[in-house]
Motif scaffolding. Structure first.
Motif, PDB file in Angstrom:
ATOM      1  N   VAL A   6       0.839  -1.200   0.000  1.00  0.00           N
ATOM      2  CA  VAL A   6       0.000   0.000   0.000  1.00  0.00           C
ATOM      3  C   VAL A   6       0.875   1.251   0.000  1.00  0.00           C
ATOM      4  CG1 VAL A   6      -1.676   1.333   1.350  1.00  0.00           C
ATOM      5  CG2 VAL A   6      -1.957  -1.130   1.095  1.00  0.00           C
ATOM      6  N   ARG A   7       1.965   1.207   0.756  1.00  0.00           N
ATOM      7  CA  ARG A   7       2.891   2.336   0.827  1.00  0.00           C
ATOM      8  C   ARG A   7       3.447   2.675  -0.561  1.00  0.00           C
ATOM      9  NH1 ARG A   7       8.168   1.889   3.119  1.00  0.00           N
ATOM     10  NH2 ARG A   7       8.856   3.942   3.773  1.00  0.00           N
ATOM     11  N   ALA A  66      -8.819   5.763  -1.422  1.00  0.00           N
ATOM     12  CA  ALA A  66      -9.264   6.183  -0.087  1.00  0.00           C
ATOM     13  C   ALA A  66      -9.002   5.085   0.940  1.00  0.00           C
ATOM     14  CB  ALA A  66     -10.744   6.549  -0.113  1.00  0.00           C
ATOM     15  N   LEU A  67      -9.197   3.824   0.544  1.00  0.00           N
ATOM     16  CA  LEU A  67      -8.938   2.720   1.471  1.00  0.00           C
ATOM     17  C   LEU A  67      -7.454   2.626   1.809  1.00  0.00           C
ATOM     18  CD1 LEU A  67     -11.244   0.011  -0.135  1.00  0.00           C
ATOM     19  CD2 LEU A  67     -11.682   1.372   1.901  1.00  0.00           C
ATOM     20  N   MET A  71      -5.541   2.975   5.506  1.00  0.00           N
ATOM     21  CA  MET A  71      -4.528   2.081   6.050  1.00  0.00           C
ATOM     22  C   MET A  71      -3.284   2.869   6.450  1.00  0.00           C
ATOM     23  SD  MET A  71      -2.792  -1.346   4.358  1.00  0.00           S
ATOM     24  CE  MET A  71      -4.330  -2.236   4.294  1.00  0.00           C
ATOM     25  N   GLU A  72      -2.940   3.870   5.631  1.00  0.00           N
ATOM     26  CA  GLU A  72      -1.789   4.721   5.951  1.00  0.00           C
ATOM     27  C   GLU A  72      -2.009   5.468   7.258  1.00  0.00           C
ATOM     28  OE1 GLU A  72      -1.398   8.401   3.768  1.00  0.00           O
ATOM     29  OE2 GLU A  72       0.740   8.014   3.481  1.00  0.00           O
ATOM     30  N   GLU A  73      -3.216   5.980   7.442  1.00  0.00           N
ATOM     31  CA  GLU A  73      -3.522   6.697   8.679  1.00  0.00           C
ATOM     32  C   GLU A  73      -3.310   5.807   9.897  1.00  0.00           C
ATOM     33  OE1 GLU A  73      -7.481   8.116   8.299  1.00  0.00           O
ATOM     34  OE2 GLU A  73      -7.037   9.323   6.532  1.00  0.00           O
ATOM     35  N   SER A  74      -3.796   4.563   9.817  1.00  0.00           N
ATOM     36  CA  SER A  74      -3.651   3.645  10.946  1.00  0.00           C
ATOM     37  C   SER A  74      -2.190   3.319  11.208  1.00  0.00           C
ATOM     38  CB  SER A  74      -4.435   2.356  10.675  1.00  0.00           C
ATOM     39  OG  SER A  74      -5.806   2.621  10.532  1.00  0.00           O
ATOM     40  N   ALA A  75      -1.440   3.080  10.135  1.00  0.00           N
ATOM     41  CA  ALA A  75      -0.025   2.741  10.296  1.00  0.00           C
ATOM     42  C   ALA A  75       0.765   3.900  10.905  1.00  0.00           C
ATOM     43  CB  ALA A  75       0.573   2.339   8.951  1.00  0.00           C
ATOM     44  N   LEU A  76       0.501   5.112  10.429  1.00  0.00           N
ATOM     45  CA  LEU A  76       1.220   6.265  10.949  1.00  0.00           C
ATOM     46  C   LEU A  76       0.823   6.560  12.392  1.00  0.00           C
ATOM     47  CD1 LEU A  76       1.148   8.614   7.841  1.00  0.00           C
ATOM     48  CD2 LEU A  76       3.091   7.335   8.736  1.00  0.00           C
ATOM     49  N   ALA A  77      -0.439   6.310  12.734  1.00  0.00           N
ATOM     50  CA  ALA A  77      -0.863   6.502  14.121  1.00  0.00           C
ATOM     51  C   ALA A  77      -0.108   5.552  15.042  1.00  0.00           C
ATOM     52  CB  ALA A  77      -2.369   6.284  14.237  1.00  0.00           C
ATOM     53  N   MET A  78       0.097   4.305  14.598  1.00  0.00           N
ATOM     54  CA  MET A  78       0.873   3.347  15.386  1.00  0.00           C
ATOM     55  C   MET A  78       2.313   3.814  15.542  1.00  0.00           C
ATOM     56  SD  MET A  78      -0.625  -0.227  13.826  1.00  0.00           S
ATOM     57  CE  MET A  78       0.585  -1.205  14.705  1.00  0.00           C
TER      58      MET A  78
END
Length: 286
Positions: A6-7, A66-67, A71-78
């Motif tokens: 995805v990245r 958008a999906l 996923m990027e948002e979740s990964a960066l939040a972690m």
């Protein structure tokens, strides 16, 4: 599809070339090309159109953009949490929403956020006006319709149920009749409201009495015994003096969309707020 794929997909979509994506991710040009081909083979879809000017998303690629960003948002939040960077957030955050959403849905979220990040100043902008994300009138917005700007990162956040309400001491109106009762409806000049259409069909013999463009006003008018109102349950259930009717059918609810300008996607105080919102939604749905 894993995060590493995805990245790479996002990097190519944003930069438009394999070389630029490779530099952004500090990978080799052949590696990026190979991973893009492997991703397309795995999905069975052509995600990019190869042109003389670079890589352009196809319709299939746009459909998953958008999906991928979620996923990027979740990964960066972690990553932020593991790095412990969230404790140093400061600055201001402008939040835009409808009046009722700002008054009844946002308060517990903002309370959690301000306790965790006391150095961030919060401004909540409400009303029927759509504040511009492109012009930085707001950093993040919540709406009942999708955003139509290509530069806005958006997601469907939650579906909210609606209910039909009358004053606490009022009699029950007869469903599919409503004679002897009055309706409190919505100003439809700003758009269509399926719940209001449903209300008028559910009580066809009730007299439409008044309209308001503010759900909070509608609820308090109903509380005074003026008429029947249809409201988001998060609003109606919190107004003391109202009771929700048990009916054979429920009015249609609405999806809530959350959006922010893509240029702000790395703003840590914004990302921390999004994490707080999604945590709150998860607890609601648990």
């Amino acid at each position: 599809m894993d995060w590493s794929d995805v990245r790479i997909f996002l990097a190519v979509a944003r930069t438009g070339t394999l070389g630029a994506a490779a530099r952004a991710l500090r990978l080799s040009h052949p590696t990026i090309g190979r991973r893009v081909r492997a991703l397309e083979d795995a999905t069975g879809q052509t995600l990019f159109q190869r042109t003389a000017d670079g890589f352009v998303l196809t319709e299939e690629g746009n459909a998953i953009l958008a999906l991928a960003e979620q996923m990027e948002e979740s990964a960066l939040a972690m990553e932020r949490r593991l790095a412990g960077q969230e404790q140093n957030l400061q600055g201001s955050l402008r939040i835009s929403s409808a009046d009722w959403f700002g008054a009844y849905f946002l308060p517990p979220i903002v309370a959690d956020y301000t306790r965790a990040y006391p150095s961030v100043d919060i401004e909540v902008l409400t009303g029927t006006r759509l504040f511009s994300l492109a012009h930085r009138e707001a950093d993040i917005a919540f709406r009942i319709v999708p955003f139509n700007n290509a530069d806005v990162v958006q997601r469907k956040l939650v579906h909210l149920d609606y209910g039909v309400y009358v004053a606490l001491g009022a009699a029950d109106p007869i469903y599919r009749d409503g004679a002897g009762f009055r309706l409190i409806t919505h100003d439809t000049s700003t758009g269509q409201f399926p719940d209001i259409d449903w209300l008028m069909e559910a009580f066809p013999n009730a007299q439409p009495l008044m309209r308001s463009n503010n759900r909070n006003v509608q609820g308090h008018m109903s509380k005074q015994g003026i008429g029947i109102a249809v409201l988001p349950q998060v609003v109606g259930d919190q107004i003391i003096g109202l009771r929700r009717l048990e009916l054979p059918e429920k009015p249609p609810g609405r999806d809530i969309w959350m959006g922010y300008h893509r240029d702000l996607k790395h703003l840590q105080r914004l990302r921390a707020f999004i994490t707080t919102v999604t945590d709150h939604i998860s607890r609601m749905q648990a």
